[in-house]
Design a protein around this motif. Structure first.
Motif, PDB file in Angstrom:
ATOM      1  N   PRO A   1       0.984  -1.143  -0.438  1.00  9.04           N
ATOM      2  CA  PRO A   1       0.197   0.499   0.443  1.00  9.04           C
ATOM      3  C   PRO A   1       1.074   0.960  -0.366  1.00  9.04           C
ATOM      4  O   PRO A   1       1.604   1.256   0.957  1.00  9.04           O
ATOM      5  CB  PRO A   1      -0.214   0.159   1.371  1.00  9.04           C
ATOM      6  N   ALA A   2       0.157   2.137  -0.867  1.00  5.03           N
ATOM      7  CA  ALA A   2       1.050   3.221  -0.649  1.00  5.03           C
ATOM      8  C   ALA A   2       2.055   4.056   0.471  1.00  5.03           C
ATOM      9  O   ALA A   2       2.157   4.580   0.358  1.00  5.03           O
ATOM     10  CB  ALA A   2       0.407   4.796  -1.599  1.00  5.03           C
ATOM     11  N   PRO A   3       0.989   4.072   1.030  1.00  2.00           N
ATOM     12  CA  PRO A   3       0.980   4.770   2.573  1.00  2.00           C
ATOM     13  C   PRO A   3       2.219   4.062   3.311  1.00  2.00           C
ATOM     14  O   PRO A   3       3.396   4.165   3.773  1.00  2.00           O
ATOM     15  CB  PRO A   3      -0.638   5.091   3.777  1.00  2.00           C
ATOM     16  N   ILE A   4       2.060   2.278   3.435  1.00  2.00           N
ATOM     17  CA  ILE A   4       3.538   1.592   4.051  1.00  2.00           C
ATOM     18  C   ILE A   4       4.667   2.070   3.238  1.00  2.00           C
ATOM     19  O   ILE A   4       5.760   2.034   3.946  1.00  2.00           O
ATOM     20  CB  ILE A   4       2.844   0.343   4.142  1.00  2.00           C
ATOM     21  N   ALA A   5       4.663   2.083   2.134  1.00  2.00           N
ATOM     22  CA  ALA A   5       6.017   2.492   1.136  1.00  2.00           C
ATOM     23  C   ALA A   5       5.994   4.420   1.487  1.00  2.00           C
ATOM     24  O   ALA A   5       7.771   4.074   1.351  1.00  2.00           O
ATOM     25  CB  ALA A   5       5.238   2.417  -0.588  1.00  2.00           C
ATOM     26  N   LEU A   6       5.498   5.205   1.671  1.00  2.00           N
ATOM     27  CA  LEU A   6       5.939   6.389   2.851  1.00  2.00           C
ATOM     28  C   LEU A   6       5.979   5.954   3.833  1.00  2.00           C
ATOM     29  O   LEU A   6       7.512   6.702   4.395  1.00  2.00           O
ATOM     30  CB  LEU A   6       4.203   7.002   2.600  1.00  2.00           C
ATOM     31  N   LEU A   7       5.489   5.609   4.515  1.00  2.00           N
ATOM     32  CA  LEU A   7       6.313   4.888   5.861  1.00  2.00           C
ATOM     33  C   LEU A   7       8.204   4.632   5.847  1.00  2.00           C
ATOM     34  O   LEU A   7       8.924   5.014   6.582  1.00  2.00           O
ATOM     35  CB  LEU A   7       5.837   3.833   6.930  1.00  2.00           C
ATOM     36  N   PHE A   8       8.192   4.365   4.231  1.00  2.00           N
ATOM     37  CA  PHE A   8       9.554   3.378   4.341  1.00  2.00           C
ATOM     38  C   PHE A   8      10.787   4.556   4.162  1.00  2.00           C
ATOM     39  O   PHE A   8      11.582   4.988   3.696  1.00  2.00           O
ATOM     40  CB  PHE A   8       9.729   2.102   4.365  1.00  2.00           C
ATOM     41  N   GLY A   9       9.961   5.639   3.251  1.00  2.00           N
ATOM     42  CA  GLY A   9      11.037   6.878   2.766  1.00  2.00           C
ATOM     43  C   GLY A   9      10.866   7.440   3.841  1.00  2.00           C
ATOM     44  O   GLY A   9      11.200   9.029   3.330  1.00  2.00           O
ATOM     45  N   MET A  10      10.567   7.400   4.878  1.00  2.00           N
ATOM     46  CA  MET A  10      10.654   8.983   6.204  1.00  2.00           C
ATOM     47  C   MET A  10      11.728   8.150   7.297  1.00  2.00           C
ATOM     48  O   MET A  10      12.053   7.988   7.115  1.00  2.00           O
ATOM     49  CB  MET A  10       9.269   9.140   6.677  1.00  2.00           C
ATOM     50  N   ALA A  11      11.489   9.993   7.705  1.00  2.00           N
ATOM     51  CA  ALA A  11      13.367   9.820   8.196  1.00  2.00           C
ATOM     52  C   ALA A  11      12.215   9.603  10.290  1.00  2.00           C
ATOM     53  O   ALA A  11      10.697  10.019  10.511  1.00  2.00           O
ATOM     54  CB  ALA A  11      13.272  12.121   9.088  1.00  2.00           C
ATOM     55  N   GLU A  12      13.165   8.885  11.465  1.00  2.00           N
ATOM     56  CA  GLU A  12      12.173   8.803  12.149  1.00  2.00           C
ATOM     57  C   GLU A  12      11.711   9.849  12.893  1.00  2.00           C
ATOM     58  O   GLU A  12      12.611  10.522  12.788  1.00  2.00           O
ATOM     59  CB  GLU A  12      13.540   7.827  13.110  1.00  2.00           C
ATOM     60  N   GLY A  13      10.527   9.850  14.000  1.00  2.00           N
ATOM     61  CA  GLY A  13       9.733  10.710  14.644  1.00  2.00           C
ATOM     62  C   GLY A  13       9.150  11.807  13.732  1.00  2.00           C
ATOM     63  O   GLY A  13       8.757  13.159  14.464  1.00  2.00           O
ATOM     64  N   SER A  14       8.896  11.438  12.650  1.00  2.00           N
ATOM     65  CA  SER A  14       8.473  12.813  11.576  1.00  2.00           C
ATOM     66  C   SER A  14       7.090  11.706  11.213  1.00  2.00           C
ATOM     67  O   SER A  14       6.657  10.673  10.954  1.00  2.00           O
ATOM     68  CB  SER A  14       9.140  13.127   9.840  1.00  2.00           C
ATOM     69  N   VAL A  15       6.338  13.581  10.479  1.00  2.00           N
ATOM     70  CA  VAL A  15       5.012  12.451  10.277  1.00  2.00           C
ATOM     71  C   VAL A  15       4.263  12.911   8.856  1.00  2.00           C
ATOM     72  O   VAL A  15       5.410  14.269   8.767  1.00  2.00           O
ATOM     73  CB  VAL A  15       3.827  13.482  11.175  1.00  2.00           C
ATOM     74  N   LYS A  16       3.777  12.631   7.601  1.00  2.00           N
ATOM     75  CA  LYS A  16       3.897  13.438   6.267  1.00  2.00           C
ATOM     76  C   LYS A  16       2.150  13.241   6.304  1.00  2.00           C
ATOM     77  O   LYS A  16       1.456  12.352   6.264  1.00  2.00           O
ATOM     78  CB  LYS A  16       4.750  12.564   5.643  1.00  2.00           C
ATOM     79  N   LYS A  17       1.478  14.081   4.860  1.00  2.00           N
ATOM     80  CA  LYS A  17       0.392  13.233   4.474  1.00  2.00           C
ATOM     81  C   LYS A  17       0.721  12.818   2.497  1.00  2.00           C
ATOM     82  O   LYS A  17       1.846  13.017   2.564  1.00  2.00           O
ATOM     83  CB  LYS A  17      -0.255  14.598   4.195  1.00  2.00           C
ATOM     84  N   LEU A  18      -0.343  11.794   2.458  1.00  2.00           N
ATOM     85  CA  LEU A  18      -0.495  11.565   1.562  1.00  2.00           C
ATOM     86  C   LEU A  18      -1.802  11.619   0.241  1.00  2.00           C
ATOM     87  O   LEU A  18      -2.748  10.750   1.081  1.00  2.00           O
ATOM     88  CB  LEU A  18       0.686  10.225   1.503  1.00  2.00           C
ATOM     89  N   GLU A  19      -2.112  11.628  -0.158  1.00  2.00           N
ATOM     90  CA  GLU A  19      -2.833  11.752  -0.976  1.00  2.00           C
ATOM     91  C   GLU A  19      -3.398   9.892  -1.639  1.00  2.00           C
ATOM     92  O   GLU A  19      -2.365   9.735  -1.975  1.00  2.00           O
ATOM     93  CB  GLU A  19      -3.466  12.583  -2.366  1.00  2.00           C
ATOM     94  N   GLY A  20      -4.248   9.930  -1.593  1.00  2.00           N
ATOM     95  CA  GLY A  20      -4.749   8.611  -2.082  1.00  2.00           C
ATOM     96  C   GLY A  20      -5.258   8.374  -3.294  1.00  2.00           C
ATOM     97  O   GLY A  20      -5.143   9.396  -3.831  1.00  2.00           O
ATOM     98  N   THR A  21      -5.239   7.435  -4.047  1.00  2.00           N
ATOM     99  CA  THR A  21      -6.120   7.226  -5.100  1.00  2.00           C
ATOM    100  C   THR A  21      -7.203   7.416  -5.509  1.00  2.00           C
ATOM    101  O   THR A  21      -8.308   6.758  -4.061  1.00  2.00           O
ATOM    102  CB  THR A  21      -5.746   6.485  -6.125  1.00  2.00           C
ATOM    103  N   GLY A  22      -8.276   7.891  -6.647  1.00  2.00           N
ATOM    104  CA  GLY A  22      -9.632   7.463  -6.709  1.00  2.00           C
ATOM    105  C   GLY A  22     -10.180   8.397  -5.277  1.00  2.00           C
ATOM    106  O   GLY A  22     -10.130   9.503  -5.519  1.00  2.00           O
ATOM    107  N   ASP A  23     -10.974   7.615  -4.460  1.00  2.00           N
ATOM    108  CA  ASP A  23     -11.976   8.200  -4.055  1.00  2.00           C
ATOM    109  C   ASP A  23     -11.390   7.736  -2.573  1.00  2.00           C
ATOM    110  O   ASP A  23     -12.106   8.014  -1.181  1.00  2.00           O
ATOM    111  CB  ASP A  23     -13.178   7.700  -3.822  1.00  2.00           C
TER     112      ASP A  23
END
Length: 667
Positions: free
Chosen positions: A574-596
């Protein structure tokens, strides 16, 4: 860029007769992966002709387009507006192979014009740099590569001029285009390939990348669905009109076509397939050997080096010993011959052997007879004698053979005749009336094979010709064989409704639904921003989500290692999991989902690393995968250096004019 350089080539026109197209499709799909690229580079010399779409002459003008007739200059070479226009149209044709309803508007909105121009610039730079630095792709080398094209080979497997010319005609190419693009691929092989072949990385880097697979990440993901924030009421007329104007590309109708068609098979030949008495008699005379009396025999055979040995074995068999035992005692082995006529034995052995084998009675052992292989003896296992057939006796079988032959030849000749007549301007209606066929008309259908405005499929009988039917012009007539190869389809494009933005009045409900979806997505993004700000201010993710008025579900905790994700496969992560593995420890990010889906807020709490064994297989895996990525990076950097050395100038005004031309706008 390097991936697109090899993969973004236009597909030649699809036609049911062009079986060689399958090879081009295979290479294009193969080049879409970086691993495939690394492997495929070794075969560049064989697939150079796939660049043919980019060899449009740059000497022509664009008929008064503002800004001149060149969109870019690479060194001393100019890329013409006509060439860019054609290349973008070819890119659209390729996109439609994956999405038949792709439009020029969507292609350009996604940056297609810039991508195509970038690739053209790279190709020109590669050729210019190669020639300037002494690289060569002479006529003899190009000829040898042309001979390797499978579609250019004849029945013998060797290069055939007629097959090559047919390949060019089928794919709307010229010999000069093929030769130029083979030269392009040869320059690539000589300049880029040596720079990337066998790229390796240091052991320390391989271990570092390998250890990353032992990395485990723990956090939480909040999902903010757009539907939760979508407005309930309708927009005002002014809001709807403004939304429609700003988002016109969302409401592009696909091109649709109405096709008139009819089918015919051997029934259209009528009584012409029935054989005459003269034809039956001639066939009987010409194939007299097939109707003559015949005798076929089956043998158990043994070949012995000497006559004395053969006679001794024959005597023992006649005395009651089995053939196999007698042969084994002499250190030999028998063979079985089934359904042999005298001519078979004569050609395989000798006249003496044939006489001996066909003079013995069933069950008897033959007299030893000599051939170049030695002395033959055999037991006659079976005798099948068939009397000669008279013309009357053979008539039924001959008529059936002649009828099928005439049917196949007749339907093929009729199809060719119709094809020639259509090419000469004959109308579909006149041919249908002449053959007394039923003319049918399809509803408006899209290139995706659906009836426009519904979920219904287009008539199944059009499936095999649909791709080509969306390439020809309105009023054009064609003929094609259906998959059974026994039935033919003649058809014409009766009407074309081009791809265009639908009028608001006709799609008002659809625009309102899209307005709600977009407004809901915008509100969901705003909620994600508020949640993100709270977390950055010190709140945990669960509390930040709970602070929202909307009933958003609590965040979902996640805890994965890279090894666990690798087992899932890249397409299933899933895209959010992929983002989790591209972040720095202790950080928080937002991600747009696909479709609705709306938006996600991803919170990474901590990262842990497990130990890596000295000889862990992950090290070798990392060395291979990262080495391939480095090779691609080397290629990118070398191509960029070529462009920089030669110098590239773009004509923004001419590029904008091409864009307007592609969109059908006035200049």
């Amino acid at each position: 860029m390097i991936g697109r350089l090899l993969s973004e080539v236009a597909r030649p026109k699809v036609h049911e007769k062009a079986r060689s197209q399958a090879m081009l499709t295979f290479f294009r799909n193969f080049f879409k992966t970086k691993i495939g690229l690394a492997i495929a580079l070794a075969f560049l010399a064989l697939i150079g002709f796939a660049f043919a779409s980019m060899d449009v002459s740059n000497t022509g003008t664009f008929g008064g387009v503002a800004g001149g007739d060149s969109v870019a200059v690479v060194g001393d070479a100019k890329i013409g507006t006509a060439e860019l226009n054609q290349a973008v149209n070819d890119a659209l044709a390729q996109a439609r192979q994956e999405n038949p309803e792709a439009t020029m508007q969507t292609l350009l909105a996604e940056g297609g014009l810039d991508r195509v121009l970038d690739d053209l610039i790279t190709r020109y730079a590669l050729m210019d740099w190669g020639e300037s630095n002494g690289l060569r792709a002479g006529t003899n080398l190009v000829n040898s590569e042309i001979r390797q094209i499978p579609a250019a080979r004849g029945p013998s497997g060797e290069f055939d001029t007629d097959a090559y010319n047919a390949f060019l005609r089928t794919n709307s190419l010229t010999d000069s285009q093929i030769r130029q693009q083979i030269r392009t691929s040869l320059y690539f092989q000589q300049s880029i390939f040596p720079a990337i072949y066998g790229a390796q990385i240091p052991e320390s880097i391989a271990r570092t990348y390998a250890r990353s697979f032992k990395e485990r990440r723990r956090g939480a993901i909040a999902t903010i669905p757009a539907s939760l924030f979508a407005p309930d009421g309708d927009p005002t007329d002014a809001q709807l009109s403004e939304f429609y104007t700003e988002n016109r590309t969302r409401f592009v109708r696909p091109e649709r076509r109405v096709i008139r068609y009819a089918t015919f098979d051997s029934a259209a030949l009528g009584d012409s397939v029935e054989p005459t008495d003269a034809e039956v008699a001639a066939f009987y005379r010409e194939n007299a050997g097939d109707f003559a009396a015949r005798e076929a025999r089956s043998f158990t055979q043994l070949i012995v080096p000497t006559r004395e040995g053969a006679e001794a074995i024959a005597s023992r068999v006649r005395a009651g010993e089995s053939f196999a035992q007698a042969a084994a005692s002499a250190g030999l082995r028998t063979t079985e011959l089934d359904d042999q006529e005298r001519s078979n034995i004569l050609s395989a052995a000798s006249a003496g052997v044939a006489d001996a084998y066909f003079s013995a009675a069933q069950g008897e052992v033959t007299t030893p007879a000599r051939s170049s292989l030695g002395w033959h003896i055999a037991r006659v296992r079976a005798v099948d004698t068939q009397p000669a057939q008279s013309l009357a006796q053979a008539r039924a079988g001959i008529e059936e053979t002649l009828r099928e032959t005439k049917r196949q030849r007749g339907i093929a000749e009729l199809a060719v005749s119709i094809e020639d007549r259509l090419a000469d301007g004959a109308s579909l209606t006149s041919i249908v009336e002449e053959l007394d066929l039923e003319l049918q008309t399809s509803p408006a259908i899209t290139a995706a094979g659906r009836v426009y405005g519904t979920s219904n499929e287009a008539p199944a009988i059009l499936g095999s010709v649909l791709d080509y039917a969306f390439q020809i012009d309105e009023g054009d007539s064609e003929i094609g064989a259906l998959p059974d190869q026994q039935t033919f389809l003649i058809y014409e494009v009766a009407d074309i409704a081009p791809s265009a933005v639908a009028p608001l009045a006709q799609i008002r409900d659809e625009v309102i639904a899209e307005w709600r979806r977009v407004r809901g997505d915008q509100a969901a993004e705003a909620a994600a921003n508020r949640i993100l700000k709270r977390v950055e201010g010190g709140q945990d993710l669960a509390a930040a989500v709970a602070a929202e008025e909307a009933a958003i579900r609590p965040p979902q905790p996640v805890n994965y290692s890279r090894e666990e994700l690798a087992r899932l496969g890249s397409t299933r992560v899933p895209a959010p999991i992929a983002l989790l593995f591209g972040m720095a420890e202790g950080s928080v990010k937002k991600l747009e989902g696909t479709g609705d889906q709306g938006w996600f807020v991803v919170d990474l709490e901590d990262i842990t690393l497990e130990d890596l064994e000295e000889n862990d297989p992950l090290i070798a895996q990392a060395r291979t995968q990262v080495g391939q990525s480095w090779g691609n990076e080397y290629a990118e950097q070398m191509l960029a250096a070529m462009r920089a050395e030669l110098g590239v100038e773009r004509n923004a005004e001419a590029i904008a004019a091409v864009r307007r031309q592609l969109l059908g706008e006035s200049n």
